[in-house]
Design a protein around this motif. Structure first.
Motif, short mmCIF file in Angstrom:
data_model
loop_
_atom_site.label_atom_id
_atom_site.label_comp_id
_atom_site.label_asym_id
_atom_site.label_seq_id
_atom_site.Cartn_x
_atom_site.Cartn_y
_atom_site.Cartn_z
N ALA A 302 36.14 50.56 51.43
CA ALA A 302 36.42 49.16 51.07
C ALA A 302 37.48 49.11 49.97
O ALA A 302 38.45 48.35 50.05
N GLU A 303 37.31 49.94 48.95
CA GLU A 303 38.27 49.93 47.83
C GLU A 303 39.65 50.39 48.31
O GLU A 303 40.67 49.77 48.01
N GLY A 304 39.67 51.48 49.08
CA GLY A 304 40.96 52.00 49.57
C GLY A 304 41.69 50.95 50.41
O GLY A 304 42.90 50.78 50.28
N PHE A 305 40.95 50.24 51.25
CA PHE A 305 41.58 49.25 52.12
C PHE A 305 42.06 48.04 51.31
O PHE A 305 43.22 47.61 51.45
N ILE A 306 41.20 47.53 50.44
CA ILE A 306 41.58 46.35 49.65
C ILE A 306 42.76 46.68 48.75
O ILE A 306 43.67 45.85 48.57
N ARG A 307 42.81 47.91 48.23
CA ARG A 307 43.96 48.30 47.37
C ARG A 307 45.28 48.20 48.13
O ARG A 307 46.30 47.82 47.57
N GLN A 308 45.28 48.51 49.42
CA GLN A 308 46.54 48.46 50.19
C GLN A 308 47.08 47.03 50.24
O GLN A 308 48.28 46.82 50.22
N ILE A 309 46.16 46.07 50.31
CA ILE A 309 46.59 44.67 50.48
C ILE A 309 46.72 43.96 49.13
O ILE A 309 47.78 43.44 48.78
N LEU A 310 45.62 43.98 48.36
CA LEU A 310 45.64 43.30 47.06
C LEU A 310 46.59 44.02 46.10
O LEU A 310 47.22 43.40 45.25
N GLY A 311 46.66 45.35 46.22
CA GLY A 311 47.54 46.14 45.36
C GLY A 311 48.93 46.28 45.97
O GLY A 311 49.85 45.52 45.64
N TRP A 312 49.09 47.20 46.91
CA TRP A 312 50.43 47.55 47.38
C TRP A 312 51.21 46.39 47.98
O TRP A 312 52.37 46.16 47.67
N ARG A 313 50.56 45.64 48.85
CA ARG A 313 51.31 44.59 49.57
C ARG A 313 51.81 43.52 48.59
O ARG A 313 52.95 43.08 48.66
N GLU A 314 50.94 43.14 47.66
CA GLU A 314 51.35 42.12 46.68
C GLU A 314 52.39 42.68 45.71
O GLU A 314 53.34 42.00 45.32
N TYR A 315 52.19 43.93 45.33
CA TYR A 315 53.07 44.57 44.35
C TYR A 315 54.49 44.73 44.92
O TYR A 315 55.47 44.41 44.25
N VAL A 316 54.61 45.20 46.17
CA VAL A 316 55.97 45.39 46.71
C VAL A 316 56.67 44.04 46.88
O VAL A 316 57.88 43.93 46.68
N ARG A 317 55.91 43.02 47.19
CA ARG A 317 56.53 41.69 47.29
C ARG A 317 57.06 41.25 45.92
O ARG A 317 58.18 40.72 45.81
N GLY A 318 56.25 41.48 44.89
CA GLY A 318 56.70 41.14 43.54
C GLY A 318 57.98 41.88 43.18
O GLY A 318 58.93 41.29 42.64
N ILE A 319 58.03 43.16 43.50
CA ILE A 319 59.23 43.97 43.20
C ILE A 319 60.43 43.42 43.97
O ILE A 319 61.54 43.29 43.43
N TYR A 320 60.23 43.10 45.25
CA TYR A 320 61.35 42.64 46.09
C TYR A 320 62.02 41.42 45.49
O TYR A 320 63.24 41.37 45.33
N TRP A 321 61.23 40.43 45.11
CA TRP A 321 61.84 39.20 44.59
C TRP A 321 62.35 39.38 43.17
O TRP A 321 63.33 38.77 42.77
#
Ligand code: FAD
Ligand code: DLZ
Ligand code: SF4
Length: 513
Positions: A302-321
């Protein structure tokens, strides 16, 4: 009907709760969806991606009509189709006489910059609304990032766990740790029971789209055979439910594993749905948390999966903009070789590369470690121009949109931003691929051999990569064991490794430029 508002929905804005439709009156609004050549052609999209996007758009239009909206849908083959989004908005304004346009901001700089000029070009007010389908807004990310020396995902992720309350017990992380990766990353073996994603048979709409894409894009990369993607929100949810029941419990354990002929392993295959709006990232994370609280899923999964979305996906979007449009042109390691043809043809003796590229061609999918540690790692070691690598990743995956693909490619995979995103380059020799996969057993190259014809190219390119970038990378604490090893080798040995790396590139048909 007197039309006041024209609402434009882009192909990756297929969420019922999209900002541009909020508060709109179905009695005075027309919703426009337009398949246009400009979006189909700006990069060499895989044919399954094209079919997925167009079929999902057509199904979404039908769902909106059923919900009482007036929908104006322009098909790609419409002889009047102007070929651009702006052109289609202009034609729709003329058709309906609307006084204003409302659109949710696009997911990439290219279109955002174009849309900023639409109001002047079209002669009506164009209201651009923020895309709020994410946990963090651009302002939230900026507030987190401002004043920090390093923008590491792990700290952003912890802040997001606290803000959302996901996997939190009071002020503490559930299970007592933020990250359970120490228990993850096991190699997989063939005797595991392999769940398969739930499949959706193409309906009449998808069949039409498949025929249109086959006829109109005969030379594009990618097979159209065996199309089983969901194209509606209900189907995407059913596929996600099946993942939660069948695969999620072992997601963490086998997240990094690769097996020949097993593209999906325990992955969810939902990024394509999240990225067009058929699934909602917040609902997905809360659903996984609920599965853990119900005792159906272990915490490492659960933690590994949620980290991909709540962590990585949101983080890369923040970096992009945050980084701006020039991020696409970063090239900190000054890599200039063109992308080898085998990225399109799969015509290579490297079994790992062939497997990942063939799978990509057939399915428009590869999981994260295949992207990062096989095709990405090879491009990094071989010194391929990161912009060419970026265009390849943006083209070949069904889930590829620039806001998420670019930071993963330029930052994480190619280290072309000089370490803004990744604390060290994801460069690895063949030993990593051998440990995490069964590719090497079927390879013409020898993964145990370090140099010379017949040795694994990842091995032959690894040390020359570290030597080439010694001035920039030697001070990186995470690479110090490698540079200590290098320091023990005399100049003659290092020169021989560099010469062997250059010979390897020549044998693979790469460079000199
Ligand atoms: P799972 O492994 O099941 O993970 C669950 C979800 O977590 C994914 O659906 C995705 O939404 C999210 N996720 C996981 N890792 C990342 C990540 N690093 N960044 C952002 N989200 C993540 N992802 C895309 O959505 N679109 C892209 O264009 C894309 N390009 C990539 C290019 C490179 C070079 C690399 C290394 C990674 C890229 N990723 C991209 C991230 C990741 O590889 C995919 O999200 C994932 O493989 C999709 O498969 P899945 O849905 O089965 O994910
Ligand atoms: C990916 C894509 C494709 C292939 N075609 C269309 C299209 O014809 N019309 C449209 O509105 N959107 C399409 N899209 C999605 C856009 O490219 C996407 O909205 C932008 O890249 C911004 O993320
Ligand atoms: Fe890939 Fe090298 Fe293994 Fe061949 S030997 S599959 S090239 S890692």
């Amino acid at each position: 009907m007197a039309v006041e508002t024209l609402i434009l929905l882009l192909g990756d804005q297929l969420s019922l709760d999209i900002a541009s439709m909020r508060g709109a009156d179905p009695a005075t609004s027309v919703v426009l969806l337009a398949e246009v050549a400009a979006e189909a052609d700006y990069v060499w999209h895989h044919r399954k991606k094209l079919a997925f996007v167009f079929s999902a758009m057509r199904h979404h239009a039908a769902a909106l009509r059923a919900a009482g909206w007036t929908v104006d849908y322009v098909e790609l083959d419409d002889p009047q189709n102007s070929g651009t989004l702006q052109g289609e908005v202009a034609r729709a304004l003329a058709r309906h006489g609307a006084a204003r346009v409302v659109v949710t901001e696009a997911g990439e700089w290219r279109l955002r910059e174009a849309m900023a000029g639409w109001s002047a070009a079209l002669g009506v007010p164009v209201e651009l609304r923020a895309d709020d389908r994410f946990f963090a807004s651009e302002a939230d990310f900026a507030a987190w990032a401002d004043g920090r020396k390093a923008l590491r995902m792990e700290y952003f992720y912890r802040a997001m766990r606290r803000t959302t309350g996901l996997l939190m017990e009071g002020g503490d992380p559930a299970g007592g740790r933020w990250n359970f990766d120490a228990e993850n990353r096991k190699p997989a073996s063939r005797d595991l029971l392999m769940p398969r994603p739930r499949r959706v048979a193409p309906d009449a709409i998808t069949a039409d789209v498949l025929a249109m894409v086959a006829a109109r894009f005969p030379d594009r990369f990618g097979s159209l055979d065996d199309f089983w993607f969901a194209v509606t929100a209900a189907e995407a949810e059913a596929q996600f439910d099946a993942f939660v029941a069948d695969a999620l419990p072992r997601f963490g354990d086998y997240q990094d594993a690769m097996l020949a002929g097993e593209p999906w392993l325990y992955h969810s295959v939902i990024a394509l749905y999240l990225n067009v709006g058929l699934l909602d990232a917040r609902a997905v994370c809360w659903r996984v948390e609920a599965a853990w609280r119900a005792g159906n899923v272990p915490i490492n999964a659960a933690e590994g999966f949620i980290r991909q979305i709540l962590g990585w996906r949101e983080y890369v979007r923040g970096i992009y903009w945050r980084e701006g449009p020039d991020y696409a042109r970063r090239n900190a390691l000054e890599a200039h070789h063109p992308l080898p043809d085998f990225y399109w043809s799969a015509d290579t003796h490297m079994a790992c590369m062939r497997a990942c590229i063939e799978q990509t061609r057939d399915t428009a999918y590869a999981h994260h470690i295949q992207r990062l540690m096989v095709t990405g790692n090879f491009a990094l070691l071989a010194g391929i121009d990161p912009h060419a690598v970026h265009l390849w990743y943006l083209a070949v995956y069904a889930d590829a949109y620039e806001w998420v693909e670019l930071p993963n490619t330029v930052g994480m995979s190619q280290f072309a931003d000089g370490g803004l995103l990744a604390s060290k380059p994801y460069a690895a020799s063949g030993a990593y691929i051998d440990r995490m996969s069964d590719y090497c057993a079927g390879c013409r190259y020898d993964v145990k051999a370090k140099a010379g014809a017949g040795a694994c190219p990842f091995n032959r390119l690894y040390w020359p990569f570290l030597i080439r970038h010694q001035p920039r990378l030697a001070g990186n604490p995470r690479l110090s064991p490698m540079y200590r090893t290098l320091a023990r080798w005399d100049a003659g040995r290092r020169a021989a490794l560099v010469a062997d790396g250059a010979e390897c590139l020549r044998e693979l048909g790469i460079g000199p430029d």
